[in-house]
Design an enzyme around this catalytic site. Structure first.
Site, mmCIF file in Angstrom:
data_model
loop_
_atom_site.group_PDB
_atom_site.id
_atom_site.type_symbol
_atom_site.label_atom_id
_atom_site.label_comp_id
_atom_site.label_asym_id
_atom_site.label_seq_id
_atom_site.Cartn_x
_atom_site.Cartn_y
_atom_site.Cartn_z
ATOM 1 N N LYS A 1 15.948 5.376 -16.052
ATOM 2 C CA LYS A 1 16.195 6.588 -15.472
ATOM 3 C C LYS A 1 15.640 6.347 -14.166
ATOM 4 O O LYS A 1 16.187 6.908 -12.964
ATOM 5 C CB LYS A 1 15.064 7.532 -16.084
ATOM 6 C CG LYS A 1 14.709 8.714 -15.537
ATOM 7 C CD LYS A 1 13.635 9.786 -16.036
ATOM 8 C CE LYS A 1 12.318 9.187 -16.024
ATOM 9 N NZ LYS A 1 11.675 9.471 -14.678
ATOM 10 N N ASN A 2 14.386 5.437 -13.901
ATOM 11 C CA ASN A 2 13.930 5.358 -12.547
ATOM 12 C C ASN A 2 14.437 4.589 -11.754
ATOM 13 O O ASN A 2 14.141 4.100 -10.449
ATOM 14 C CB ASN A 2 12.448 4.935 -12.835
ATOM 15 C CG ASN A 2 11.733 6.109 -13.370
ATOM 16 O OD1 ASN A 2 12.139 7.100 -13.512
ATOM 17 N ND2 ASN A 2 10.301 5.513 -13.678
ATOM 18 N N CYS B 1 2.199 17.410 -10.516
ATOM 19 C CA CYS B 1 2.839 17.486 -11.869
ATOM 20 C C CYS B 1 1.697 17.371 -12.504
ATOM 21 O O CYS B 1 0.402 17.047 -11.978
ATOM 22 C CB CYS B 1 3.964 16.424 -12.110
ATOM 23 S SG CYS B 1 3.341 14.858 -12.392
ATOM 24 N N ARG C 1 0.417 13.887 -6.541
ATOM 25 C CA ARG C 1 1.617 13.215 -6.189
ATOM 26 C C ARG C 1 2.065 13.596 -4.761
ATOM 27 O O ARG C 1 3.211 14.241 -4.378
ATOM 28 C CB ARG C 1 2.670 13.582 -7.218
ATOM 29 C CG ARG C 1 2.367 13.582 -8.562
ATOM 30 C CD ARG C 1 2.780 12.648 -9.438
ATOM 31 N NE ARG C 1 3.819 11.781 -9.193
ATOM 32 C CZ ARG C 1 4.786 11.737 -10.306
ATOM 33 N NH1 ARG C 1 4.758 12.534 -11.336
ATOM 34 N NH2 ARG C 1 5.687 10.546 -10.078
ATOM 35 N N ASP D 1 3.315 3.628 -16.809
ATOM 36 C CA ASP D 1 4.205 4.423 -17.690
ATOM 37 C C ASP D 1 4.174 3.934 -19.324
ATOM 38 O O ASP D 1 4.813 4.406 -19.994
ATOM 39 C CB ASP D 1 5.621 4.249 -16.953
ATOM 40 C CG ASP D 1 5.779 5.149 -15.795
ATOM 41 O OD1 ASP D 1 6.980 4.841 -15.215
ATOM 42 O OD2 ASP D 1 4.970 5.968 -15.516
ATOM 43 N N ARG E 1 13.316 14.703 -20.631
ATOM 44 C CA ARG E 1 13.450 14.226 -19.236
ATOM 45 C C ARG E 1 13.802 12.581 -19.119
ATOM 46 O O ARG E 1 14.658 12.290 -18.180
ATOM 47 C CB ARG E 1 12.344 14.630 -18.250
ATOM 48 C CG ARG E 1 12.111 15.784 -18.044
ATOM 49 C CD ARG E 1 11.018 16.241 -17.100
ATOM 50 N NE ARG E 1 11.076 15.168 -16.107
ATOM 51 C CZ ARG E 1 9.967 14.584 -15.282
ATOM 52 N NH1 ARG E 1 8.809 15.076 -15.737
ATOM 53 N NH2 ARG E 1 10.416 13.805 -14.287
HETATM 54 C C1 EPZ Z 1 7.586 6.554 -9.867
HETATM 55 O O1 EPZ Z 1 6.841 7.849 -9.466
HETATM 56 C C2 EPZ Z 1 8.152 6.694 -11.134
HETATM 57 N N1 EPZ Z 1 9.114 7.750 -11.175
HETATM 58 C C3 EPZ Z 1 6.916 7.172 -12.154
HETATM 59 O O2 EPZ Z 1 7.351 7.248 -13.293
HETATM 60 C C4 EPZ Z 1 5.999 5.969 -12.325
HETATM 61 O O3 EPZ Z 1 4.847 6.485 -13.052
HETATM 62 C C5 EPZ Z 1 5.225 5.773 -10.712
HETATM 63 O O4 EPZ Z 1 6.486 5.325 -9.961
HETATM 64 C C6 EPZ Z 1 4.362 4.491 -10.700
HETATM 65 O O5 EPZ Z 1 5.056 3.567 -11.353
HETATM 66 C C7 EPZ Z 1 10.251 7.603 -10.630
HETATM 67 O O6 EPZ Z 1 10.652 6.552 -10.316
HETATM 68 C C8 EPZ Z 1 11.455 8.688 -10.775
HETATM 69 P P1 EPZ Z 1 4.358 6.299 -6.751
HETATM 70 P P2 EPZ Z 1 6.379 7.801 -7.634
HETATM 71 O O7 EPZ Z 1 4.635 6.960 -5.265
HETATM 72 O O8 EPZ Z 1 7.348 7.204 -6.842
HETATM 73 C C9 EPZ Z 1 0.341 7.810 -4.847
HETATM 74 C C10 EPZ Z 1 7.730 8.184 -15.415
HETATM 75 O O9 EPZ Z 1 6.948 8.426 -16.422
HETATM 76 N N2 EPZ Z 1 1.089 8.204 -3.606
HETATM 77 O O10 EPZ Z 1 4.318 4.728 -6.829
HETATM 78 O O11 EPZ Z 1 6.043 9.094 -7.532
HETATM 79 C C11 EPZ Z 1 0.496 8.875 -5.892
HETATM 80 O O12 EPZ Z 1 -0.161 9.981 -5.809
HETATM 81 C C12 EPZ Z 1 7.358 8.576 -14.045
HETATM 82 O O13 EPZ Z 1 9.034 7.914 -15.620
HETATM 83 C C13 EPZ Z 1 0.372 8.681 -2.419
HETATM 84 O O14 EPZ Z 1 -0.675 8.700 -2.405
HETATM 85 O O15 EPZ Z 1 5.036 7.033 -7.753
HETATM 86 C C14 EPZ Z 1 0.153 7.835 -7.090
HETATM 87 O O16 EPZ Z 1 -1.151 8.225 -7.341
HETATM 88 C C15 EPZ Z 1 5.781 9.278 -13.844
HETATM 89 N N3 EPZ Z 1 1.106 9.106 -1.420
HETATM 90 C C16 EPZ Z 1 0.488 6.602 -6.699
HETATM 91 O O17 EPZ Z 1 0.683 6.546 -5.306
HETATM 92 C C17 EPZ Z 1 2.627 8.976 -1.254
HETATM 93 O O18 EPZ Z 1 3.228 9.255 -0.281
HETATM 94 C C18 EPZ Z 1 1.761 5.917 -7.237
HETATM 95 O O19 EPZ Z 1 2.781 6.938 -6.784
HETATM 96 C C19 EPZ Z 1 3.241 8.539 -2.548
HETATM 97 C C20 EPZ Z 1 2.516 8.105 -3.711
#
Ligand code: EPZ
Length: 431
Positions: free
Chosen positions: A34-35, A130, A135, A318, A410
């Site tokens: 999915k990701n 969420c 996020r 995850d 999802r």
């Molecule tokens: C991706 O989310 C995945 N989703 C998530 O999977 C996964 O948990 C996550 O990466 C971490 O591996 C998809 O790929 C669609 P991040 P993403 O940006 O890109 C902070 C699932 O279960 N952050 O790496 O949103 C954020 O708050 C889902 O399949 C900032 O502070 O994750 C978080 O604490 C859930 N500022 C951390 O980084 C930003 O601009 C990780 O977020 C962006 C992120």
């Protein structure tokens, strides 16, 4: 006409009824990631001709992002029977995507990079937070600003414009997966060279980079913390098969361990799941790798371990909830530290309804394993929490009923059908 309305999605009132105590047996085939598919669909906007995604997972999130693209004029045909998605963005228009859809799924945000690269501007509703955290998207916007975008956030809308995207050097304060993907996509058509420092290294990033490179992009270093992109003039439409879903695979690995079963999982790349392999081995689970999957045997007295979630190649956040279900059933004390998201312990209260003994202290959860969990009525609070409750239900005494399945739908293709095929006693009922 939005794709989403064409598909009978799991009814919001559906429930899963799981009867614990069954041994699993047989084989399960893992779907595509999915990701990976979500950023790949977003990136397909850049191509000047048709893109075809083979072996695509038929998931709600995939339908939602397809609808987001449809709302800006992309022609999308989802061939459910053949698991194929055909995307033609030749008529895509420079307009704000449907805000209701964008708010429905955070990953819609991945079209920012594409829109900026294709039209030099975008206007999009801020994604909601969420259950697992606020996020924010500050790193996405920092990266796009480094490429020359002028960005304004007001009244819940993000607007950006760039007369020309110019390559630059970007340091990510946190190796954000989404921010790395948005920058990677935008930089593919920027003028000159872009370097992303402290980039996310998840396998899905490398998969997106491979998709872009097949389209004609010039990228190197994907899968490491430093990615270099040299912008090109255009990208062509291609056919592409994404990688397997390592989190779905890890979920079934834990299913074998928690039910003390021996099963075969087809479509696992051991490289993508090293920390999960390492931890399950430490616990005493036996795994044999073969050319396209693994045979896993959880039929042993397992030992407790401590887990700390980290960006890749650390233990994946995850997989945290699923591992907590397993540790809840193993004699001894273990601790899970969640370092990636600030609120990813909502499954704890649901597991405690099933008799789990877990204490939360900030980012740490201390788990005291119990002899047997007991079936209960529980709610999925997010995608992976829902999966964790299925795993707990498989091991519990009695019947567990899981509601709010839309979270699970999802990210898992027909999860109950896959478990039934493994001889689990699990039914989806309509209330
Ligand atoms: C991706 O989310 C995945 N989703 C998530 O999977 C996964 O948990 C996550 O990466 C971490 O591996 C998809 O790929 C669609 P991040 P993403 O940006 O890109 C902070 C699932 O279960 N952050 O790496 O949103 C954020 O708050 C889902 O399949 C900032 O502070 O994750 C978080 O604490 C859930 N500022 C951390 O980084 C930003 O601009 C990780 O977020 C962006 C992120």
């Amino acid at each position: 006409m939005y794709i989403l309305k064409q598909y009978e999605m799991g009814d919001i009132m559906d429930k899963l009824v799981v009867k614990g105590g069954c041994k699993l047996k047989g084989e399960v085939n893992i779907s595509s990631a999915k990701n990976s598919v979500l950023p790949i669909i977003a990136a397909s906007i850049l191509s000047d001709s048709k893109c075809i995604i083979d072996n695509a997972p038929m998931l709600e999130d995939v339908f939602v992002i397809s609808d987001v693209l449809s709302s800006i004029g992309t022609k999308i045909n989802i061939d459910k029977d053949n698991e194929k998605i055909i995307i033609d963005s030749s008529d895509v228009i420079d307009k704000e995507p449907d805000s209701e859809l964008v708010r429905k799924m955070r990953a819609s945000f991945l079209i920012m990079g594409s829109m900026l690269a294709k039209f030099g501007r975008f206007k999009i509703s801020l994604p909601g937070g969420c259950n697992i955290g606020t996020r924010p998207i500050d790193l996405h916007l920092k990266g796009l600003t480094c490429l020359g975008a002028e960005i304004n956030v007001a009244h819940g809308i993000v607007e950006a414009k760039a007369t020309k995207l110019v390559g630059g050097k970007i340091y990510l304060d946190f190796p954000s997966v989404g921010a790395t993907e948005n920058i990677l996509i935008a930089a593919s058509l920027a003028d000159g060279e872009t370097i992303i420092e402290n980039a996310a290294a998840e396998p899905e990033i490398a998969d997106l980079a491979n998709f872009l490179k097949k389209m004609g992009a010039e990228i190197e270093g994907e899968g490491t913390g430093t990615i270099k992109i040299v912008g090109v003039k255009s990208l062509k439409g291609i056919t592409y098969k994404p990688i397997f879903d390592r989190i779905e695979a890890g979920t079934f690995m834990i299913a074998a361990a928690i039910t003390k079963s021996k099963i075969k999982i087809n479509g696992i790349n051991e490289e993508h799941l090293k920390p999960v392999f390492a931890k399950l081995t430490e616990m005493g689970v036996i795994m044999e790798v073969d050319n396209n999957g693994i045979t896993i045997d959880g039929n042993a007295e397992l030992r407790p371990v401590d887990i700390k979630t980290m960006p890749y190649p650390g233990f994946p956040t995850d997989m945290q909830a699923q591992m907590m279900s397993l540790l809840s059933c193993i004699k001894g004390t273990s601790m899970i530290t969640e370092t990636v998201f600030e609120n990813r312990f909502m499954h704890v209260s649901e597991l405690k309804r099933m008799g789990a003994e877990i204490k939360i202290d900030g980012r740490n959860a201390v788990i005291k394993g119990v002899e047997r969990l007991t079936g209960a009525d529980v709610k999925a609070t997010d995608l992976r929490a829902g999966a964790a409750l299925i795993l707990a239900g498989l091991a519990a005494d009695g019947v567990t009923t899981i509601s709010d399945l839309y979270h699970i739908d999802r990210g898992y293709v027909c999860i109950e059908k896959k478990f039934k095929k493994l001889s689990a006693d699990i039914e989806r009922i309509k209330e």
